[in-house]
Design a protein around this motif. Structure first.
Motif, mmCIF file in Angstrom:
data_model
loop_
_atom_site.group_PDB
_atom_site.id
_atom_site.type_symbol
_atom_site.label_atom_id
_atom_site.label_comp_id
_atom_site.label_asym_id
_atom_site.label_seq_id
_atom_site.Cartn_x
_atom_site.Cartn_y
_atom_site.Cartn_z
ATOM 1 N N HIS A 120 0.837 -1.206 0.000
ATOM 2 C CA HIS A 120 0.000 0.000 0.000
ATOM 3 C C HIS A 120 0.877 1.264 0.000
ATOM 4 N N PHE A 140 4.416 6.315 6.954
ATOM 5 C CA PHE A 140 3.201 7.034 7.328
ATOM 6 C C PHE A 140 3.072 8.240 6.419
ATOM 7 N N ARG A 174 -2.196 8.305 1.234
ATOM 8 C CA ARG A 174 -2.414 7.497 0.036
ATOM 9 C C ARG A 174 -3.384 8.261 -0.857
ATOM 10 N N TYR A 217 -6.049 8.521 9.282
ATOM 11 C CA TYR A 217 -4.633 8.692 9.590
ATOM 12 C C TYR A 217 -4.524 9.086 11.063
ATOM 13 N N TYR A 269 -4.191 4.066 8.685
ATOM 14 C CA TYR A 269 -2.747 4.270 8.681
ATOM 15 C C TYR A 269 -2.379 4.986 9.973
#
Length: 341
Positions: free
Chosen positions: A88, A195, A198, A298, A324
């Motif tokens: 990913h 981190f 995306r 996130y 994430y």
């Protein structure tokens, strides 16, 4: 010998019997994300889409829901035959190999009673340092130790901003706050970690920070504003009291400039005159975003916040593949892979 294939790329590599996937990738010079190499930080999280792996012990960074969804940690995983992994990762990650860098301290100031901001100027270079917003760096200290700090600003300039929490017994942060002179040269390794945002979906984004876990999310939001991101974004920032909201004015101004951004500070021990959200930040996220399953999430902050968030958001239907996180209190242990430019 077993073959490992990486999704969305032409990369495949061999893993010897008894060797972990990360160790094999590093041995062959591949740029896979990693951090502590002990299973506690989750930086090397990957999803097994085909094949099977065995894990060296219980991976502490993964929740039961993540394991059920096929996630593993490459630092602990050994393939049992042919394996296909989805990391990913955006394509840009492969070009960002960690290097050693010098930087001069050009500014420091107290952002809150226990947080100091540090500004570093990078050297001019034909190959300047670039990073993905959300990544971190390791400062190399004179005693051979490392101190990990998320980069608090977006890439694209010669400046790096850091947010350091100053606590009793925190030797490096206390030295920075009280004894380190301006113009000191620090050496560090960067960029590190997996981190970052995306950008392959149009899902709305939720950002959840605790304390100085705001730093990487601040960099992400700066990057989003710079590129004109139109996806709906909501930042929830959890702190104890108003004095801990050290970037409050900046975030309010940023949300006013960016129509797609909403900012929600949440206090767990609110002041008497506080009229905003109160309680645990992950619970406030679910109160205000009941359809969390349709979002990307996130999270950055202390491990208890991350663990509580992972449990609550999974139960609310959010796919672990859309979560994430950067668990902020773990001391990452990484290793130089290149010389300074």
């Amino acid at each position: 010998m077993h073959k490992v294939y990486l999704a969305n790329s032409d990369t495949a590599f061999d893993v010897s019997e008894g060797e972990t996937i990360l160790a094999a990738a590093q041995r062959q010079g591949l740029n896979l994300p990693f951090g502590c190499q002990s299973g506690t930080c989750g930086a090397c999280r990957a999803q097994v889409t085909q094949g099977r792996v065995e894990t060296l012990g219980e991976p502490p960074a993964l929740s039961p829901a993540e394991r059920e969804a096929g996630f593993t940690l490459s630092c602990l995983a050994r393939p049992m035959g042919e394996v296909h992994l989805d990391l990913h990762l955006p394509g840009a990650f492969a070009t960002l190999r960690p290097q050693l860098w010098p930087a001069r301290v050009i500014g420091k100031c107290w952002l809150a009673h226990d947080v100091i901001g540090l500004s570093l100027r990078l050297p001019q270079s034909e190959r300047p340092l670039r990073w993905l917003a959300g990544q971190y760096l390791d400062v190399l200290t004179d005693d051979g130790a490392r101190r990990s700090f998320s980069i608090a600003n977006a890439s694209g300039s010669e400046l790096i901003e850091l947010h350091l929490r100053v606590v009793p017994g925190g030797r490096f942060a206390n030295w920075v706050a009280h004894d380190m002179p301006l113009r000191t040269i620090l050496r560090f390794e960067a960029p590190l970690g997996a981190f970052f945002i995306r950008g392959d979906t149009r899902r709305p984004m939720v950002f959840m920070a605790g304390g100085t876990g705001l730093a990487p999310l601040r960099a992400m939001l700066q990057e989003c504003v710079q590129r004109g991101e139109t996806r709906p974004m909501t930042l929830f920032w959890g702190a104890r009291a108003q004095r801990d909201l050290y970037c409050d004015a900046e975030l309010r101004e940023l949300s006013e400039r960016c129509p797609s951004l909403r900012y929600v500070p949440v206090l767990s021990e609110p002041d008497a005159d506080w009229h905003g959200a109160r309680g645990w930040v992950h619970e406030e996220v679910l109160r205000q975003v009941p359809d969390i399953a349709g979002h990307e999430l996130y999270m950055s902050g202390p491990p208890p916040m991350i663990e509580a968030g992972k449990r609550a958001f999974t139960e609310a239907g959010l796919d672990p593949a859309r979560m994430y996180y950067d668990s902020f209190e773990y001391a990452y242990r990484t290793f130089p892979v290149a010389n300074a430019p």
